[in-house]
Write a protein that holds these residues in place. Sequence first.
Motif, PDB file in Angstrom:
ATOM      1  N   LYS A 163      -8.697   3.981  -4.115  1.00  0.00           N
ATOM      2  CA  LYS A 163      -7.653   3.819  -3.104  1.00  0.00           C
ATOM      3  C   LYS A 163      -7.980   4.593  -1.831  1.00  0.00           C
ATOM      4  N   LYS A 164      -8.542   5.778  -1.980  1.00  0.00           N
ATOM      5  CA  LYS A 164      -8.815   6.608  -0.795  1.00  0.00           C
ATOM      6  C   LYS A 164      -9.856   5.975   0.131  1.00  0.00           C
ATOM      7  N   ALA A 165     -10.657   5.048  -0.404  1.00  0.00           N
ATOM      8  CA  ALA A 165     -11.700   4.416   0.417  1.00  0.00           C
ATOM      9  C   ALA A 165     -11.109   3.534   1.512  1.00  0.00           C
ATOM     10  N   GLU A 176       0.804  -1.238   0.000  1.00  0.00           N
ATOM     11  CA  GLU A 176       0.000   0.000   0.000  1.00  0.00           C
ATOM     12  C   GLU A 176       0.834   1.285   0.000  1.00  0.00           C
ATOM     13  N   PRO A 177       1.969   1.337   0.693  1.00  0.00           N
ATOM     14  CA  PRO A 177       2.749   2.585   0.686  1.00  0.00           C
ATOM     15  C   PRO A 177       3.301   2.988  -0.683  1.00  0.00           C
ATOM     16  N   ILE A 178       3.376   2.049  -1.624  1.00  0.00           N
ATOM     17  CA  ILE A 178       3.978   2.387  -2.928  1.00  0.00           C
ATOM     18  C   ILE A 178       2.962   2.436  -4.071  1.00  0.00           C
ATOM     19  N   LEU A 179       1.697   2.204  -3.797  1.00  0.00           N
ATOM     20  CA  LEU A 179       0.694   2.234  -4.857  1.00  0.00           C
ATOM     21  C   LEU A 179       0.500   3.662  -5.367  1.00  0.00           C
ATOM     22  N   LYS A 180       0.582   3.845  -6.671  1.00  0.00           N
ATOM     23  CA  LYS A 180       0.510   5.184  -7.260  1.00  0.00           C
ATOM     24  C   LYS A 180      -0.872   5.523  -7.829  1.00  0.00           C
ATOM     25  N   GLY A 181      -1.689   4.519  -8.066  1.00  0.00           N
ATOM     26  CA  GLY A 181      -2.950   4.746  -8.760  1.00  0.00           C
ATOM     27  C   GLY A 181      -4.050   5.368  -7.917  1.00  0.00           C
ATOM     28  N   LYS A 182      -4.998   5.935  -8.614  1.00  0.00           N
ATOM     29  CA  LYS A 182      -6.221   6.452  -7.984  1.00  0.00           C
ATOM     30  C   LYS A 182      -7.125   5.285  -7.591  1.00  0.00           C
TER      31      LYS A 182
END
Length: 307
Positions: free
Chosen positions: A175-177, A88-94
């Motif tokens: 991702k923000k969810a 999760e710390p490296i995921l770049k996508g929306k």
Amino acid sequence: MDMVEEIMVSVYCLAYNHEKYIKDCLEGFVKQKTNFKYEVIVHDDASTDNTANIIKEYADRYPDVIKPILQKENQYSQGVYIIDKFIEPILKGKYVAICEGDDYWCDMHKLQKQIDILENHPEYVACVHQTKAVNSSTGEFSLCSKLRKSGVIEIEKMLLDRGPVYHTSSLFYRKKALENKPDFCYIVKGVSDYSTEFALALKGYIYYINEVMSVYRQFTESSWSLKVRDNILVKEKYYQDMIALLKAVNTYSKYKYKDLLDKTILDFKYQMWKLNPQISVLKDDDFSKLSLRKKIKIIMRSILKKN
């Protein structure tokens, strides 16, 4: 349509001793047809077979898509939350999509179909679809989801079902969810798919597409499904974990869905009592809530076991 340069979707894949299956999984990733850029984080948890080498091969061939994390020591056995710590710390996508290393996507337009839904419907937090389950031992297949029509999945449906309403290989979410996960996501480690499902459902609407776009391989060598099928103690622990999770969800949601969750908890208890019947369960307050038929079944099984 021109390719958008920023990464819109991050896919993550957990692999461990998936040598026989990982190529199908990786092919499903690299064959996606999209009008946006996406990345695939493939985490190998120190496999003892050739899984890591196959992942390296694909990373060399598709460096803009496949991004490997290759562990030298097994992290899961050390109690590490792999997704939280490494992925999760490296995921770049929306948006985020998931597929385990022994499953695979069978529709090259899967990501495009799902992003189109969420981009056009800001009220949805996630989009899922039908998945075909294939028994690795017999070759028989079935459909994972009981749903047969596209549309929003009611949260009541998720909270009542004893199994997931959709398979994890179909999950595509904002991702923000899940940036601030509820505490219940960490109550028990063995049922993370369910905790993610509940966390998203409590955040907003989940849309279901009634199309088979992924394949779930059941009973592969190191799979959870095989462990549960062949080991009574593992199955009993699973029921206990689900009960603990549902109680935590009940507290987190401030008992908004108490009746539904209590009903599902009782069903899990019944399954656990059937598996390991004991006369002592008669003292459990929930035992009186069972139907007469179910009570008799548990009592008879416990007597037969004692004798």
